[in-house]
Write a protein that holds these residues in place. Structure first.
Motif, PDB file in Angstrom:
ATOM      1  N   PRO A   1       0.819  -1.227   0.000  1.00 47.22           N
ATOM      2  CA  PRO A   1       0.000   0.000   0.000  1.00 47.22           C
ATOM      3  C   PRO A   1       0.848   1.270   0.000  1.00 47.22           C
ATOM      4  O   PRO A   1       1.978   1.288   0.495  1.00 47.22           O
ATOM      5  N   VAL A   2       0.276   2.330  -0.555  1.00 40.13           N
ATOM      6  CA  VAL A   2       0.884   3.651  -0.516  1.00 40.13           C
ATOM      7  C   VAL A   2      -0.117   4.616   0.124  1.00 40.13           C
ATOM      8  O   VAL A   2      -1.328   4.367   0.113  1.00 40.13           O
ATOM      9  N   SER A   3       0.369   5.707   0.679  1.00 44.56           N
ATOM     10  CA  SER A   3      -0.523   6.647   1.362  1.00 44.56           C
ATOM     11  C   SER A   3      -1.115   7.694   0.422  1.00 44.56           C
ATOM     12  O   SER A   3      -2.180   8.248   0.691  1.00 44.56           O
ATOM     13  N   ASP A   4      -0.439   7.972  -0.687  1.00 43.39           N
ATOM     14  CA  ASP A   4      -0.907   9.007  -1.616  1.00 43.39           C
ATOM     15  C   ASP A   4      -1.606   8.333  -2.795  1.00 43.39           C
ATOM     16  O   ASP A   4      -0.965   7.925  -3.764  1.00 43.39           O
ATOM     17  N   ASP A   5      -2.918   8.202  -2.695  1.00 37.90           N
ATOM     18  CA  ASP A   5      -3.672   7.505  -3.736  1.00 37.90           C
ATOM     19  C   ASP A   5      -4.745   8.409  -4.322  1.00 37.90           C
ATOM     20  O   ASP A   5      -4.985   9.517  -3.858  1.00 37.90           O
ATOM     21  N   VAL A   6      -5.390   7.929  -5.371  1.00 38.41           N
ATOM     22  CA  VAL A   6      -6.465   8.661  -6.022  1.00 38.41           C
ATOM     23  C   VAL A   6      -7.529   7.666  -6.467  1.00 38.41           C
ATOM     24  O   VAL A   6      -7.213   6.551  -6.895  1.00 38.41           O
ATOM     25  N   VAL A   7      -8.784   8.049  -6.325  1.00 36.99           N
ATOM     26  CA  VAL A   7      -9.905   7.237  -6.802  1.00 36.99           C
ATOM     27  C   VAL A   7     -10.568   7.988  -7.945  1.00 36.99           C
ATOM     28  O   VAL A   7     -11.067   9.104  -7.758  1.00 36.99           O
ATOM     29  N   TYR A   8     -10.533   7.386  -9.126  1.00 35.22           N
ATOM     30  CA  TYR A   8     -11.196   7.968 -10.292  1.00 35.22           C
ATOM     31  C   TYR A   8     -12.571   7.328 -10.465  1.00 35.22           C
ATOM     32  O   TYR A   8     -12.720   6.098 -10.375  1.00 35.22           O
ATOM     33  N   VAL A   9     -13.558   8.166 -10.712  1.00 34.16           N
ATOM     34  CA  VAL A   9     -14.915   7.700 -11.005  1.00 34.16           C
ATOM     35  C   VAL A   9     -15.340   8.293 -12.336  1.00 34.16           C
ATOM     36  O   VAL A   9     -15.271   9.511 -12.536  1.00 34.16           O
ATOM     37  N   HIS A  10     -15.735   7.422 -13.262  1.00 37.19           N
ATOM     38  CA  HIS A  10     -16.180   7.864 -14.594  1.00 37.19           C
ATOM     39  C   HIS A  10     -17.441   7.081 -14.942  1.00 37.19           C
ATOM     40  O   HIS A  10     -17.392   5.883 -15.206  1.00 37.19           O
ATOM     41  N   ALA A  11     -18.573   7.762 -14.892  1.00 39.24           N
ATOM     42  CA  ALA A  11     -19.854   7.121 -15.195  1.00 39.24           C
ATOM     43  C   ALA A  11     -20.547   7.891 -16.314  1.00 39.24           C
ATOM     44  O   ALA A  11     -20.468   9.121 -16.367  1.00 39.24           O
ATOM     45  N   SER A  12     -21.227   7.159 -17.187  1.00 45.58           N
ATOM     46  CA  SER A  12     -21.951   7.820 -18.266  1.00 45.58           C
ATOM     47  C   SER A  12     -23.224   7.038 -18.608  1.00 45.58           C
ATOM     48  O   SER A  12     -23.296   5.824 -18.414  1.00 45.58           O
ATOM     49  N   ALA A  13     -24.199   7.769 -19.091  1.00 48.22           N
ATOM     50  CA  ALA A  13     -25.437   7.175 -19.597  1.00 48.22           C
ATOM     51  C   ALA A  13     -25.792   7.876 -20.897  1.00 48.22           C
ATOM     52  O   ALA A  13     -25.811   9.114 -20.953  1.00 48.22           O
ATOM     53  N   GLU A  14     -26.018   7.090 -21.921  1.00 47.59           N
ATOM     54  CA  GLU A  14     -26.418   7.627 -23.230  1.00 47.59           C
ATOM     55  C   GLU A  14     -27.849   7.223 -23.540  1.00 47.59           C
ATOM     56  O   GLU A  14     -28.285   6.129 -23.183  1.00 47.59           O
ATOM     57  N   GLY A  15     -28.543   8.117 -24.200  1.00 45.40           N
ATOM     58  CA  GLY A  15     -29.908   7.793 -24.595  1.00 45.40           C
ATOM     59  C   GLY A  15     -30.616   9.010 -25.148  1.00 45.40           C
ATOM     60  O   GLY A  15     -29.978   9.995 -25.538  1.00 45.40           O
ATOM     61  N   TRP A  16     -31.929   8.943 -25.145  1.00 45.70           N
ATOM     62  CA  TRP A  16     -32.722   9.997 -25.769  1.00 45.70           C
ATOM     63  C   TRP A  16     -33.497  10.789 -24.724  1.00 45.70           C
ATOM     64  O   TRP A  16     -34.073  10.234 -23.788  1.00 45.70           O
ATOM     65  N   LYS A  17     -33.468  12.112 -24.903  1.00 45.55           N
ATOM     66  CA  LYS A  17     -34.189  13.021 -24.031  1.00 45.55           C
ATOM     67  C   LYS A  17     -34.878  14.055 -24.918  1.00 45.55           C
ATOM     68  O   LYS A  17     -34.203  14.726 -25.714  1.00 45.55           O
ATOM     69  N   PHE A  18     -36.179  14.116 -24.825  1.00 45.58           N
ATOM     70  CA  PHE A  18     -36.974  15.006 -25.685  1.00 45.58           C
ATOM     71  C   PHE A  18     -36.654  14.760 -27.158  1.00 45.58           C
ATOM     72  O   PHE A  18     -36.596  15.693 -27.972  1.00 45.58           O
ATOM     73  N   GLY A  19     -36.426  13.495 -27.504  1.00 42.37           N
ATOM     74  CA  GLY A  19     -36.193  13.120 -28.889  1.00 42.37           C
ATOM     75  C   GLY A  19     -34.771  13.282 -29.373  1.00 42.37           C
ATOM     76  O   GLY A  19     -34.458  12.909 -30.511  1.00 42.37           O
TER      77      GLY A  19
END
Length: 362
Positions: free
Chosen positions: A266-284
């Protein structure tokens, strides 16, 4: 508003368990921590307990409103079973799919909450993914990615084991649940490699097990494509495929984890990356909704905590708060994707995800 949970027993006072216990104590819950060895002083009650003994577990769980397992996933079914028998609310952080399925089965006859998978992934990432999807009239894709990494990587693996080696090895070797082309499938881990760039940092993402929780069940027949991937620095997946499959380390998971932790502690200097996406249709119109963030260590209670520790702990603590204040049901199985992101971020502990202070301190 009167709390539905007052007293909480936290099993496992490791990196995440001790932080969870402290955060819940600071939130005002009556907390008791339990472990096989108590290695430091805590501002809450503690007890020494052999968690491998079912009788000891049952005896010590009496009288609590809720229990949280921060133990290795192999202990969770036993703890959850006793909690269900006693009518005690149960929470854990597991990403192990068979364990979760067993606990879901218990929830059908439980008079209390059974809530596994309350950590970062599964957990928070499902809450975010569902929030993005809810903005759309019709969903095409939901893609969820999380990476817990050293901020300053070294070596070819560019990794450090700040999380449970058993959990990481399981994620890299167990089959992964996805929805592809509208069909529910199981696919191999360490595959479907893709490139992702966050704040100018190039990462790779690949399939790993358990991160979706119950989302495939929830979104069956609703979404065309749904998958979860782990993010690492480029080249990691190729080396792990070599390690597990060409060197046959998959045949001894315990040894595989021991070697990796010895090589990449383990190291003390870490980073957590979060990348979430949703694709679709909104109002056509076809649109893409995104949630992208990088979380780094913060100070809580006068101590600096790794990003992976506080993101995991804060997520689980926030869910407990939502059960206690009546926002979530106080009975049966709780799906993470059914938790509203806005309500999650308003909790005492969930607001850490917004960069807001916990208890007035960061």
């Amino acid at each position: 508003m009167q709390r539905k949970i007052n007293s909480i027993l936290v099993f496992g006072l490791g990196k995440v368990g001790s932080l969870m216990a402290f955060m819940l104590h600071e939130t005002g819950f009556e907390v008791t921590g339990a472990d096989m060895q108590i290695r430091e002083d805590y501002p809450f009650a503690v007890k020494t307990l052999d968690v491998s003994s079912s009788e000891a577990l049952k005896k010590n769980m009496h009288g609590f409103d809720a229990v949280i397992s921060c133990l290795p996933y192999s202990f969770n079914i036993s703890v959850a079973s006793i909690a269900s028998q006693l009518g005690i609310h149960y929470f854990d952080l597991t990403e192990d799919v068979p364990t979760t399925k067993a606990i879901i089965e218990m929830s059908h006859s439980s008079s209390a909450v059974m809530a596994p998978q309350c950590g970062l992934a599964p957990g928070f990432i499902a809450i975010v993914g569902a929030s993005l999807a809810n903005r759309l009239d019709k969903i095409r894709n939901i893609k969820l990615r999380v990476g817990a990494l050293p901020s300053n990587p070294t070596g070819l693996l560019s990794y450090a084991f700040n999380w449970s080696p058993e959990g990481v090895v399981n994620e890299y070797l167990n089959d992964c649940e996805v929805i592809e082309g509208g069909q529910h499938k199981w696919v191999s881990p360490l595959e479907w490699l893709e490139k992702i760039v966050i704040d100018g940092i190039e990462l790779e993402a690949f399939t790993t097990s358990g991160g979706l929780g119950t989302m495939c069940e929830t979104y069956a027949g609703v979404v065309e494509n749904l998958d979860y991937k782990t993010m690492r620095y480029p080249g990691h997946a190729q080396l792990m495929n070599f390690y597990f499959h060409e060197l046959l380390m998959r045949e001894d998971r315990l040894k595989a984890g021991e070697i990796l932790v010895n090589a990449k502690p383990p190291v003390s200097d870490d980073v957590v990356y979060v990348h979430a996406s949703a694709e679709g249709w909104k109002f056509g119109n076809l649109v893409r909704e995104e949630f992208v963030n990088a979380y780094r260590p913060v100070e809580i209670g006068g101590r600096r905590w790794r990003a992976i520790s506080w993101t995991t702990a804060a997520s689980a603590c926030a869910v407990i708060e939502l059960v206690s204040n009546g926002t979530l049901s106080d009975k049966g199985f709780i799906k993470q994707e059914e938790i509203a992101l806005d309500k999650f971020l308003l909790t005492h502990n969930g607001r850490l995800y917004s960069g807001l202070p916990h208890g007035g301190k960061l």
